[in-house]
Each structure stands twice: as structure tokens, then as C-alpha cells.
Design a protein around this motif. Structure first.
Motif, PDB file in Angstrom:
ATOM      1  N   CYS A  26     -10.069  -3.898   8.876  1.00 59.29           N
ATOM      2  CA  CYS A  26     -10.306  -3.911   7.423  1.00 59.29           C
ATOM      3  C   CYS A  26      -9.135  -3.283   6.673  1.00 59.29           C
ATOM      4  O   CYS A  26      -8.643  -3.845   5.695  1.00 59.29           O
ATOM      5  CB  CYS A  26     -11.607  -3.176   7.111  1.00 59.29           C
ATOM      6  N   ILE A  27      -8.690  -2.131   7.141  1.00 68.16           N
ATOM      7  CA  ILE A  27      -7.578  -1.434   6.483  1.00 68.16           C
ATOM      8  C   ILE A  27      -6.309  -2.278   6.535  1.00 68.16           C
ATOM      9  O   ILE A  27      -5.561  -2.352   5.554  1.00 68.16           O
ATOM     10  CB  ILE A  27      -7.371  -0.042   7.103  1.00 68.16           C
ATOM     11  N   ALA A  28      -6.073  -2.935   7.655  1.00 66.27           N
ATOM     12  CA  ALA A  28      -4.893  -3.792   7.780  1.00 66.27           C
ATOM     13  C   ALA A  28      -4.949  -4.938   6.771  1.00 66.27           C
ATOM     14  O   ALA A  28      -3.922  -5.283   6.159  1.00 66.27           O
ATOM     15  CB  ALA A  28      -4.786  -4.336   9.201  1.00 66.27           C
ATOM     16  N   GLN A  29      -6.128  -5.516   6.574  1.00 64.75           N
ATOM     17  CA  GLN A  29      -6.283  -6.596   5.597  1.00 64.75           C
ATOM     18  C   GLN A  29      -6.024  -6.093   4.182  1.00 64.75           C
ATOM     19  O   GLN A  29      -5.337  -6.746   3.389  1.00 64.75           O
ATOM     20  CB  GLN A  29      -7.680  -7.210   5.686  1.00 64.75           C
ATOM     21  N   VAL A  30      -6.556  -4.934   3.850  1.00 64.06           N
ATOM     22  CA  VAL A  30      -6.352  -4.361   2.517  1.00 64.06           C
ATOM     23  C   VAL A  30      -4.877  -4.029   2.308  1.00 64.06           C
ATOM     24  O   VAL A  30      -4.299  -4.330   1.259  1.00 64.06           O
ATOM     25  CB  VAL A  30      -7.231  -3.109   2.300  1.00 64.06           C
ATOM     26  N   ASN A  31      -4.262  -3.423   3.305  1.00 71.24           N
ATOM     27  CA  ASN A  31      -2.857  -3.016   3.177  1.00 71.24           C
ATOM     28  C   ASN A  31      -1.893  -4.190   3.124  1.00 71.24           C
ATOM     29  O   ASN A  31      -0.738  -4.017   2.724  1.00 71.24           O
ATOM     30  CB  ASN A  31      -2.467  -2.071   4.312  1.00 71.24           C
ATOM     31  N   ALA A  32      -2.336  -5.367   3.512  1.00 72.44           N
ATOM     32  CA  ALA A  32      -1.489  -6.563   3.456  1.00 72.44           C
ATOM     33  C   ALA A  32      -1.460  -7.183   2.053  1.00 72.44           C
ATOM     34  O   ALA A  32      -0.608  -8.023   1.770  1.00 72.44           O
ATOM     35  CB  ALA A  32      -1.970  -7.590   4.463  1.00 72.44           C
ATOM     36  N   LYS A  33      -2.342  -6.745   1.182  1.00 69.28           N
ATOM     37  CA  LYS A  33      -2.409  -7.306  -0.178  1.00 69.28           C
ATOM     38  C   LYS A  33      -1.290  -6.747  -1.049  1.00 69.28           C
ATOM     39  O   LYS A  33      -0.757  -5.665  -0.803  1.00 69.28           O
ATOM     40  CB  LYS A  33      -3.778  -7.017  -0.795  1.00 69.28           C
ATOM     41  N   ASP A  34      -0.974  -7.494  -2.090  1.00 66.43           N
ATOM     42  CA  ASP A  34       0.127  -7.122  -2.983  1.00 66.43           C
ATOM     43  C   ASP A  34      -0.095  -5.774  -3.660  1.00 66.43           C
ATOM     44  O   ASP A  34       0.837  -4.988  -3.800  1.00 66.43           O
ATOM     45  CB  ASP A  34       0.355  -8.208  -4.038  1.00 66.43           C
ATOM     46  N   ASP A  35      -1.319  -5.502  -4.102  1.00 73.23           N
ATOM     47  CA  ASP A  35      -1.598  -4.207  -4.744  1.00 73.23           C
ATOM     48  C   ASP A  35      -1.279  -3.047  -3.810  1.00 73.23           C
ATOM     49  O   ASP A  35      -0.679  -2.056  -4.215  1.00 73.23           O
ATOM     50  CB  ASP A  35      -3.067  -4.114  -5.180  1.00 73.23           C
ATOM     51  N   ALA A  36      -1.683  -3.180  -2.561  1.00 70.58           N
ATOM     52  CA  ALA A  36      -1.418  -2.119  -1.592  1.00 70.58           C
ATOM     53  C   ALA A  36       0.070  -1.957  -1.346  1.00 70.58           C
ATOM     54  O   ALA A  36       0.571  -0.837  -1.227  1.00 70.58           O
ATOM     55  CB  ALA A  36      -2.141  -2.407  -0.279  1.00 70.58           C
ATOM     56  N   LYS A  37       0.770  -3.070  -1.277  1.00 72.40           N
ATOM     57  CA  LYS A  37       2.229  -3.005  -1.077  1.00 72.40           C
ATOM     58  C   LYS A  37       2.910  -2.299  -2.242  1.00 72.40           C
ATOM     59  O   LYS A  37       3.816  -1.482  -2.035  1.00 72.40           O
ATOM     60  CB  LYS A  37       2.800  -4.407  -0.882  1.00 72.40           C
ATOM     61  N   ASP A  38       2.459  -2.591  -3.455  1.00 73.64           N
ATOM     62  CA  ASP A  38       3.030  -1.923  -4.631  1.00 73.64           C
ATOM     63  C   ASP A  38       2.697  -0.429  -4.645  1.00 73.64           C
ATOM     64  O   ASP A  38       3.546   0.403  -4.950  1.00 73.64           O
ATOM     65  CB  ASP A  38       2.522  -2.573  -5.925  1.00 73.64           C
ATOM     66  N   VAL A  39       1.452  -0.106  -4.302  1.00 71.96           N
ATOM     67  CA  VAL A  39       1.050   1.304  -4.250  1.00 71.96           C
ATOM     68  C   VAL A  39       1.873   2.029  -3.194  1.00 71.96           C
ATOM     69  O   VAL A  39       2.387   3.124  -3.438  1.00 71.96           O
ATOM     70  CB  VAL A  39      -0.471   1.430  -3.967  1.00 71.96           C
ATOM     71  N   ASN A  40       2.028   1.425  -2.039  1.00 70.51           N
ATOM     72  CA  ASN A  40       2.791   2.030  -0.945  1.00 70.51           C
ATOM     73  C   ASN A  40       4.259   2.224  -1.323  1.00 70.51           C
ATOM     74  O   ASN A  40       4.867   3.234  -0.975  1.00 70.51           O
ATOM     75  CB  ASN A  40       2.682   1.165   0.314  1.00 70.51           C
ATOM     76  N   ALA A  41       4.812   1.298  -2.055  1.00 68.26           N
ATOM     77  CA  ALA A  41       6.229   1.368  -2.421  1.00 68.26           C
ATOM     78  C   ALA A  41       6.503   2.354  -3.555  1.00 68.26           C
ATOM     79  O   ALA A  41       7.558   2.992  -3.575  1.00 68.26           O
ATOM     80  CB  ALA A  41       6.732  -0.017  -2.817  1.00 68.26           C
ATOM     81  N   ASN A  42       5.542   2.517  -4.479  1.00 71.28           N
ATOM     82  CA  ASN A  42       5.846   3.250  -5.713  1.00 71.28           C
ATOM     83  C   ASN A  42       4.949   4.435  -6.050  1.00 71.28           C
ATOM     84  O   ASN A  42       5.279   5.207  -6.954  1.00 71.28           O
ATOM     85  CB  ASN A  42       5.804   2.270  -6.898  1.00 71.28           C
ATOM     86  N   ILE A  43       3.817   4.564  -5.362  1.00 71.70           N
ATOM     87  CA  ILE A  43       2.869   5.610  -5.784  1.00 71.70           C
ATOM     88  C   ILE A  43       2.447   6.508  -4.622  1.00 71.70           C
ATOM     89  O   ILE A  43       2.727   7.705  -4.617  1.00 71.70           O
ATOM     90  CB  ILE A  43       1.606   4.983  -6.433  1.00 71.70           C
ATOM     91  N   ILE A  44       1.726   5.945  -3.670  1.00 70.68           N
ATOM     92  CA  ILE A  44       1.129   6.717  -2.571  1.00 70.68           C
ATOM     93  C   ILE A  44       1.612   6.150  -1.242  1.00 70.68           C
ATOM     94  O   ILE A  44       1.601   4.938  -1.035  1.00 70.68           O
ATOM     95  CB  ILE A  44      -0.416   6.657  -2.619  1.00 70.68           C
ATOM     96  N   ILE A  45       1.970   7.031  -0.330  1.00 71.53           N
ATOM     97  CA  ILE A  45       2.382   6.615   1.008  1.00 71.53           C
ATOM     98  C   ILE A  45       1.131   6.200   1.769  1.00 71.53           C
ATOM     99  O   ILE A  45       0.304   7.034   2.126  1.00 71.53           O
ATOM    100  CB  ILE A  45       3.098   7.756   1.752  1.00 71.53           C
TER     101      ILE A  45
END
Length: 170
Positions: A50-69
């Protein structure tokens, strides 16, 4: 003499009965621990998927790149951990969307077989929600939010290890 002999025989039978019960209880405990381990592994696999599916989405990628590790191999980790910037309104919307998408994964944690296992994750999620709320409300910077989230992750891993020690096969 007969009474003494009967007493010894009865005592021996009772002790023998206790010894055999203890053996079956130990066997049941081992089987129970094995069943718990299997359930834990099944739930963990569901969560990871489930987490892998969520982290593959664009929102997660943007959050990972610019807000939260979010991902361990984040190339911006050092920058995000030391950032003195507050979150922008656009970033706040992305973070809220990301959090909403993670809700489906959070529910899976309730499938763990023991309440103390579920409690570890519920505590983590409540504390991370506090961090996200403080970040969105501009009470803390991006750097502080990342540091706090990392601390929560470490604490959760430690608590999980502690809880799982009781259920490891021996």
C-alpha cells in the motif's frame, strides 16, 4: 503405611499431570507465536504494498522532493532536514493530499493480531499528524518537521522491536 503409600501415589500422579500440562502449554505457546508471526508478516506485506503504491503517486513524489522525506534515498534529504523555510500554500495542499492518500494504508495497521502492535502504529500516526498539522499551520519549518518525523520513525522502530521480542519464535 497404606495411607502414606496412597499419598505418595496421588502426589506423583498430580505432579505428572502438571508436567504434561506444562508441556502442552509450551507447545501451544510456540504454535501461537508462529501464528502471530504469520499474521504479522501478512499485514506487513499489505502495508508495504500500500505504501509503495501511495509513494509512486505524483503528490508523494512532490512531497518527498520538496517538503517531507518519505523515501530513504531522497536526494534532497540534507536540504529538507536543514530548511528554515515555512511551507507554502501550494505545498500545504500537496501535503494534505498526500496524507489523505496514506489513510488507506493506515487502516491496514489495525489488522495486526495484538493490540500492542496496533498501538505502535496508531501512536506513530497521531504524532506524525501533529507534525503535519504544525507544518501546515506554519508553527514549524520544513527542517524541524523533517527532524521531528525522523525522530518519530526511530521511536516507532524501537517500540516495534520491543513489542515483537515477545512474539519471536524461540
Amino acid at each position: 503405611m497404606k495411607k502414606l503409600f496412597r499419598g505418595i501415589c496421588l502426589s506423583t500422579l498430580m505432579l505428572a499431570g502438571c508436567a504434561s500440562n506444562k508441556s502442552s502449554n509450551t507447545m501451544a505457546t510456540i504454535e501461537s507465536k508462529d501464528a502471530i508471526q504469520k499474521q504479522v508478516e501478512t499485514v506487513r506485506k499489505k502495508m508495504i504494498s500500500c505504501i509503495a503504491q501511495v509513494n509512486a503517486k505524483d503528490d508523494a513524489k512532490d512531497v518527498n522532493a520538496n517538503i517531507i522525506i518519505i523515501l530513504p534515498n531522497n536526494p534532497n534529504a540534507k536540504k529538507l532536514l536543514s530548511s528554515t523555510e515555512f511551507i507554502t500554500d501550494q505545498q500545504a495542499m500537496e501535503l494534505k493530499q498526500f496524507k489523505e492518500e496514506t489513510m488507506q494504508c493506515r487502516g491496514i495497521a489495525k489488522e495486526f493480531p495484538k493490540p500492542e502492535m496496533v498501538a505502535v502504529f496508531e501512536y506513530y500516526y497521531s504524532k506524525v499528524d501533529d507534525v503535519y498539522s504544525d507544518l501546515v499551520n506554519k508553527k514549524i519549518t520544513i527542517g524541524v518537521a523533517n527532524q521531528e518525523r525522523q525522530m518519530r520513525l526511530h521511536y516507532t522502530n524501537d517500540k516495534w522491536t520491543e513489542v515483537m521480542k515477545d512474539y519471536q519464535g524461540s
